[in-house]
Design an enzyme around this catalytic site. Structure first.
Site, mmCIF file in Angstrom:
data_model
loop_
_atom_site.group_PDB
_atom_site.id
_atom_site.type_symbol
_atom_site.label_atom_id
_atom_site.label_comp_id
_atom_site.label_asym_id
_atom_site.label_seq_id
_atom_site.Cartn_x
_atom_site.Cartn_y
_atom_site.Cartn_z
ATOM 1 N N ASP A 106 33.400 15.536 7.140
ATOM 2 C CA ASP A 106 33.831 15.216 8.689
ATOM 3 C C ASP A 106 34.930 16.544 8.211
ATOM 4 O O ASP A 106 35.141 17.153 7.447
ATOM 5 C CB ASP A 106 34.469 13.911 7.819
ATOM 6 C CG ASP A 106 35.328 13.362 6.888
ATOM 7 O OD1 ASP A 106 35.342 15.157 6.349
ATOM 8 O OD2 ASP A 106 35.774 12.125 6.767
ATOM 9 N N ASP A 134 26.126 7.390 9.255
ATOM 10 C CA ASP A 134 27.037 7.407 8.008
ATOM 11 C C ASP A 134 27.892 6.198 8.326
ATOM 12 O O ASP A 134 28.828 5.643 9.462
ATOM 13 C CB ASP A 134 27.817 8.766 7.639
ATOM 14 C CG ASP A 134 29.588 7.852 8.163
ATOM 15 O OD1 ASP A 134 29.359 8.766 9.641
ATOM 16 O OD2 ASP A 134 29.870 7.709 8.140
ATOM 17 N N CYS A 189 11.174 -4.878 -0.826
ATOM 18 C CA CYS A 189 11.916 -3.892 -1.176
ATOM 19 C C CYS A 189 11.123 -3.071 -2.719
ATOM 20 O O CYS A 189 11.145 -4.364 -3.495
ATOM 21 C CB CYS A 189 13.424 -4.133 -1.638
ATOM 22 S SG CYS A 189 14.389 -2.800 -1.862
ATOM 23 N N CYS A 239 13.097 -1.205 -4.231
ATOM 24 C CA CYS A 239 13.389 -0.099 -5.273
ATOM 25 C C CYS A 239 13.310 -0.982 -6.853
ATOM 26 O O CYS A 239 13.375 -1.690 -7.218
ATOM 27 C CB CYS A 239 15.466 -0.244 -4.529
ATOM 28 S SG CYS A 239 15.766 -1.600 -5.110
ATOM 29 N N CYS A 260 14.644 -4.352 -7.207
ATOM 30 C CA CYS A 260 14.300 -5.031 -7.457
ATOM 31 C C CYS A 260 12.934 -5.490 -8.012
ATOM 32 O O CYS A 260 12.375 -6.034 -8.039
ATOM 33 C CB CYS A 260 13.012 -4.792 -5.577
ATOM 34 S SG CYS A 260 15.776 -5.270 -4.812
ATOM 35 N N HIS A 289 20.132 -1.111 -4.619
ATOM 36 C CA HIS A 289 19.141 -1.817 -3.828
ATOM 37 C C HIS A 289 19.283 -1.641 -2.568
ATOM 38 O O HIS A 289 18.856 -1.308 -1.313
ATOM 39 C CB HIS A 289 19.239 -3.540 -3.860
ATOM 40 C CG HIS A 289 19.020 -3.602 -3.069
ATOM 41 N ND1 HIS A 289 17.531 -4.314 -2.493
ATOM 42 C CD2 HIS A 289 19.552 -4.517 -1.957
ATOM 43 C CE1 HIS A 289 17.300 -4.674 -1.725
ATOM 44 N NE2 HIS A 289 18.680 -5.276 -1.415
#
Ligand SMILES: [Zn+2]
Length: 381
Positions: free
Chosen positions: A93, A279, A317, A319, A322, A348
């Site tokens: 930014d 974002d 999920c 991930c 999980c 997660h």
């Protein structure tokens, strides 16, 4: 150095768009979500885990990196990619949003913003040209123009004046980048020769101002266009209607980036209105506060009902968190103040966000985005 910036639109499904853009550090599939790496790190996350969660691009905050460790130090380390050890795309930014948030620690003039560091009180001057020089030293793949960020609510007059100043600043930012591309300046190290620059459409919640800003920003000409000044407290319907109107006015040949939004529902709803990039600190910040996003809605891991719950946060999920840990264990880590709680929760939430983007892209490709959208909204209620 790799190839310069190039956006390709692959498919559309109504206003929703499937595409990709190429940067000197690789390809990004859109619609894309960019995890926020404020100080050159996505909080509580290793780059290795970011890659595993499907992140193709991250965001760096110019204001923070400029103050510490400094853009010149980073340029001497070969630029931000090399310094932080992330060789995929980075967007930075302009630093404007943080400077404008300093409220009583900054003064805005036509030339730029005078501000006092939140770290040590030192005084600095951020002009459009300086914001571009700093980002040139950081060497991000996409740099943002310096714009004036107006607080909500604002009057039409105040929003008009601020938007017109942002347009003048955008022209100065583009002129500076054009100069840096053609003329070596002794005091500005350009760390990434292929850096692209995005303009930012402002105008608050006023449709006429958004139109004027979009047309003026497109007339200057950028590699991509962002929508700024949204998700700042305006009613959600107003945000969606500004997004819809503004996106439809931007060229189809360039990516469109909605800055600072939002919830998983916002991502789906704004893709449905033609947005390609997002974002937000929500997945990472909320993770550290124990709030987890799942395919069945939000879950607060602090809740006593999870004390002996052996199931994963989200059975759907993939991930690491999980696959390996129960809600009961995550609740214990959170209450015990273990740093691991922040790391596992963040992994997660980021995986949930990035998987949502993947599912959005697949739905657009198959022409089933509208059905996906309806099911998504229903399941997250
Ligand atoms: Zn998970």
């Amino acid at each position: 150095m790799g190839r310069p910036f190039r956006f390709t639109l692959r498919a559309t499904d109504g206003p929703a768009r499937l595409g990709e853009f190429e940067t000197p550090h690789g390809l990004v599939n859109t619609p894309a979500f960019m995890p926020v790496g404020t100080q050159g790190a996505v909080k509580a996350t290793l780059h290795r885990d970011l890659i595993a969660s499907g992140a193709e691009i991250i965001l760096g905050n110019t204001y923070h990196l400029f103050l510490r460790p400094g853009d010149e130090l980073i340029a001497r380390r070969g630029g931000l990619h090399s310094f932080i050890g992330w060789n995929r795309p980075i967007l930075t930014d302009s630093g404007g949003f943080q400077v404008f948030s300093l409220a009583d620690r900054r003064v805005i003039t036509e030339d730029g913003a005078e501000f006092q560091s939140h770290l040590d009180g030192s005084r600095h001057h951020l002009t459009p040209e300086r914001a571009i020089d700093i980002q040139a030293r950081l060497g991000s793949d996409i740099a943002m123009v310096l714009d004036e960020c107006l607080a909500f609510p604002a009057t039409h007059d105040a929003a008009a004046e601020s938007m017109q100043r942002s347009v003048r600043w955008a022209a100065r930012c583009r002129a500076r980048l054009t100069l840096l591309r053609t003329t070596p300046l002794p005091d500005v190290t350009v760390s990434n020769q292929g850096q692209a620059q995005f303009g930012i459409v402002q105008g608050g919640v006023f449709a006429d101002l958004r139109r004027e800003s979009a047309d003026a920003t497109v007339a200057i000409g950028f590699e991509g266009y962002a929508l700024g000044g949204l998700s700042v407290g305006e009613p959600i319907d107003e945000m969606y209607s500004v997004v819809q109107e503004t996106a439809s006015r931007l060229p189809a040949t360039a990516p469109r980036y909605l800055m600072g939004a939002g919830t998983p529902e916002d991502l789906v709803e704004c893709v449905a209105r033609g947005i390609d990039m997002f974002d937000c600190v929500l997945p990472t910040r909320n993770a550290r506060n124990g709030q987890l996003f799942t395919s069945l809605g939000r879950l607060n891991i602090k809740n006593a009902r999870y004390a002996e719950d052996d199931s994963p946060v989200d059975p759907a999920c993939r991930c690491y968190t999980c696959r390996h840990h129960s809600r009961a264990y995550l609740r214990h880590l959170y209450l015990a103040g273990e740093m691991t709680a922040g790391a596992l929760n963040t992994l997660h939430n980021l995986t949930f966000y990035l998987d949502t983007m993947q599912r959005i892209r697949e739905a657009i490709k198959l022409g089933t985005f509208d059905r996906f959208r309806q099911e998504f909204v229903r399941s997250s209620d």
